[in-house]
Structures are given as C-alpha cells and as structure tokens.
Design an enzyme around this catalytic site. Structure first.
Site, PDB file in Angstrom:
ATOM      1  N   LYS A 149       0.849  -1.207   0.000  1.00 13.11           N
ATOM      2  CA  LYS A 149       0.000   0.000   0.000  1.00 13.11           C
ATOM      3  C   LYS A 149       0.876   1.246   0.000  1.00 13.11           C
ATOM      4  CE  LYS A 149      -0.383  -0.241   5.037  1.00 13.11           C
ATOM      5  NZ  LYS A 149      -1.249  -0.711   6.140  1.00 13.11           N
ATOM      6  N   TYR A 188      19.384  28.775   9.720  1.00 13.25           N
ATOM      7  CA  TYR A 188      18.272  29.624  10.162  1.00 13.25           C
ATOM      8  C   TYR A 188      18.127  29.593  11.679  1.00 13.25           C
ATOM      9  CZ  TYR A 188      16.503  30.070   5.386  1.00 13.25           C
ATOM     10  OH  TYR A 188      16.351  30.363   4.061  1.00 13.25           O
TER      11      TYR A 188
END
Ligand code: PLP
Length: 391
Positions: free
Chosen positions: A35, A265
């Site tokens: 799946k 950052y």
C-alpha cells in the site's frame, strides 16, 4: 547535471527481507503489503524484489491495477475492501480478493451482479477499534456472507494494535480464537511486528495457549522495506533485515567556522570551537524531516557524523570534524546503505524526528529521483565508459 540527490531501491535487500519474514512465519503464505505505493518505494520498483511473495496486499484499486499490469496473476487483497458498489466490478474484472469489515460492504456484495463468486476476508475488530465487526457480531456477519451466491471462500482476519510493544497480541488472539475456533476458512492476523515477534510453529499448535499466533497468511509491510517494527527494542539487523531504500545526496559546499559562529536559520547551532561544516543537497522539500535536531546521525563517505543546525528546504548542514578528508562531492547518506557498506537505519533518523520509519519512507518527496540499485550501477558503468572514451 541534475541536483545531486538520489534515492536507491535495493532489490536484493527486499528479497532478503521477504525471506526473513517467510522464515519467521513458519512458512505461512505471505502477503507483501505494498500500500501507499509500496511505502514510498514505488510498486513497479519493488515488484522484482517482492514477486516471490504469495500475494500483494494494498488499498487502492488503481494500485491493484498497477500490480496486474506488471503481469502478476496471483492473489491481490484489498485491505480495506471496497468503497462503493462499482468497485466490485473491478474486483471481478481483476480477480481481487477483498476485506469485508462492515455491513455496508455486505450490502454491496448482495447487490453485485456477477456469476463469479468472490473471495473475501472477513475482518474482526478484536480490540484495535478501527475496522471490523465486533466479536459478538462476527458470526452473524459470517453467516450472512456465507449465504450470498456472490461469495466464494471466506477467510478470517484481524489486525493487532500492540504487536510491537509490551502489551503484545495475546488478548486479541484470545478474542479472535474464541469467536472463530469452529469456523472454516484460512486465517490472517499478523503484520510485520506480529510476524517477527509472535509467530508460532503450527506443529506446536494445541500444545497450550500463549504459544503465539498461527496463521495461514501473514501480512508484513514495514519489515519488507528493512525497518524494525519494534525499534529501538530491536534494530533491523537483529531481525536480519536490510535497508530497502537509501536516500543519499552530495556535499555541495563546506565552511570553516570559528568558535561561537552559528549555522543556519535561527542560529540554533553555535560552534563550541573551530569547526568544519558540510552543506548537503537534501532538505525538507526532499522528505528529510525539518524536525530533525542537531545531532541526527548521517554518514559522510560512509562514516558516521551528525547534523548541526536547522534543516532547511533544500539543504542540511553536517559536522565534518571527524572527517578531515571530506569535501565537495562527498557522498552523504541520510538513511540506508553507503557505498562502503555502512548502514544508517532509517529507524534511527525517524526516532530523531519523533516518528517511525514508515513516515520517512512514505514521505520521500516526488522531486527526488529514484533508481534501482542495479540501474544505478549500470548508469555509473556507462558514465565511466563514456569518460574513459573521452580521455
Ligand atoms: C498496513 C497493514 C499491514 C502491514 O503492517 P506493517 O506494520 O507495515 O507490517 C498489515 N495489515 C493491515 C490490515 C494493514 O493495513
């Protein structure tokens, strides 16, 4: 040159992992669960490695169609069954077996016009409380299904909530057995964790309760892709599993920074001393989790080091202190197997991201090119040949 990031699928590892699951399951038949596009690996790409399975289990009808398009003529099981009446026509056309977990699905079968009776897996809710008939309603559902001309064989199925943890499967097995002991039909209970941890030898069955789960069909997913379902209790290698996928990128820059300089950052990482930093062409837009903190393990040229600072969209920064040799073009393995054979378990990276290997695999971004290992080697060999021609 394309951006230097690549996911590689390891066919031989998939084959190995399937064999490990099969062996643990005492030769029960094995559904390879594919799946979610084979847990992000790509159904077409895993097919060769997993075609030794006895069947493929999935949820999407279009994925079932893709497995048939690959030439697979064996069993395919829809793990959530059909979603609407006309899905049953596709089940007839593609010869799909399907789960029946609710009354509405029995109603659909009763309304389905066919002269080809269908094989169904009747699902019991034995404690997970997601899909399935409550134990006290299971036998009446069976009786109703059994009376339908649209239904051929009925198999019996349930799903465990705690196969990977300390609670285990005993309580759910007891519920399941007490309701189904005198019903005919094949049994399917175990996902990867239950297959690896709780399988019982059918030869010992009846030797007393608490020996584990005896199944006709097991349903491993995650183990086939090389992740330990019960990490950190076990690591993949403890179960004989190998990475099905490697995510690797190259170093595109380096920085020499001095004490108290910050990286990335938010300046979340501050150098405690002079450091060498590597910048890697992989970020959260590739599926590498932004939440991975400083200290998440990576392999540079097959040697273990760590990330530093925040993961950004297209880059992540790593500590090159233990790697004076590393530089531009160095191979960085985010998870999986490095060229030197060293392995970084996807489960370790997932744990740093407060999640599980499943989510990382499924979250590989579509911008990342994916190749089979055998193709990659051909590409390398081809490039090497072209290079030597040009010399
Ligand atoms: C996904 C799924 C599995 C496979 O689970 P893993 O933990 O990946 O082994 C088995 N059975 C059902 C019903 C599933 O939905």
């Amino acid at each position: 040159m394309p951006r230097p990031i690549l996911a590689t699928i390891h066919t031989q590892a998939l084959r190995n992992n399937l064999a490990q699951a099969r062996q643990r399951a005492f030769d029960a038949r094995v559904w390879a669960v594919v799946k979610a596009n084979a847990y992000g690996h790509g159904i077409e790409r895993v097919f060769e490695g997993l075609r030794g399975a006895d069947g493929f289990a999935l949820l999407d009808l279009n994925e079932a169609q893709r497995v048939r398009d690959l030439g697979w003529r064996g069993p395919i099981l829809l793990l959530e069954g059909v979603f609407e009446l006309r899905d049953l026509e596709l089940c007839s056309r593609l010869d799909l077996w399907h789960t029946v977990h609710c009354d509405a699905q029995i109603d659909m079968l009763a309304a389905h016009k066919t002269n080809l009776p269908q094989r169904v897996f009747l699902k019991m809710n034995s404690g997970m409380n997601r899909l399935g008939f409550a134990p006290e309603r299971y036998r009446s559902a069976w009786t109703r299904l059994n009376a339908l001309p649209q239904v051929d064989e009925i198999s019996l199925m349930t799903h465990f909530s705690d196969a990977d943890g300390p609670a285990g499967v005993a309580a759910q097995v007891e519920v399941f057995d007490s309701v189904t002991h005198d019903l005919p039909g094949e049994r399917s209970l175990s996902n990867s964790a239950a297959t690896l941890r709780h399988s019982a030898d059918p030869a010992q069955a009846g030797a007393g309760s608490g020996v584990g789960v005896v199944s006709d069909w097991v349903r491993p997913g995650i183990a086939l892709y090389g992740s330990a379902p019960d990490f950190p209790g076990h690591r993949a290698a403890d179960w004989g599993l190998q990475p099905g996928m490697t995510l690797a990128a190259k170093m595109i820059a380096t920085q020499s920074i001095s004490t108290r300089a910050s990286v990335g950052y938010g300046s979340s990482f501050v150098a405690p001393g002079p450091m060498q930093i590597g910048v890697v062409a992989c970020g959260y837009a590739d599926g590498y989790p932004r939440i991975c903190p400083t200290g998440t393990p990576v392999l540079v040229d097959g040697v273990r080091t760590r990330t530093v600072g925040r993961v950004s969209m297209d880059m992540v920064t790593v500590d090159l202190t233990p790697l004076p040799q590393a530089g531009l073009g160095s191979e960085v393995t985010l998870w999986g197997r490095a060229a030197n054979g060293a392995v970084l378990d996807i489960d370790e990276v997932a744990a740093c991201a407060q999640t599980v290997g499943y989510e990382l695999m499924c979250g590989l971004a579509s911008r990342v090119p994916v190749v089979l290992e055998e193709q990659r080697d051909t590409v390398h060999a081809h490039n090497a040949r072209e290079k030597s021609k040009n010399l």
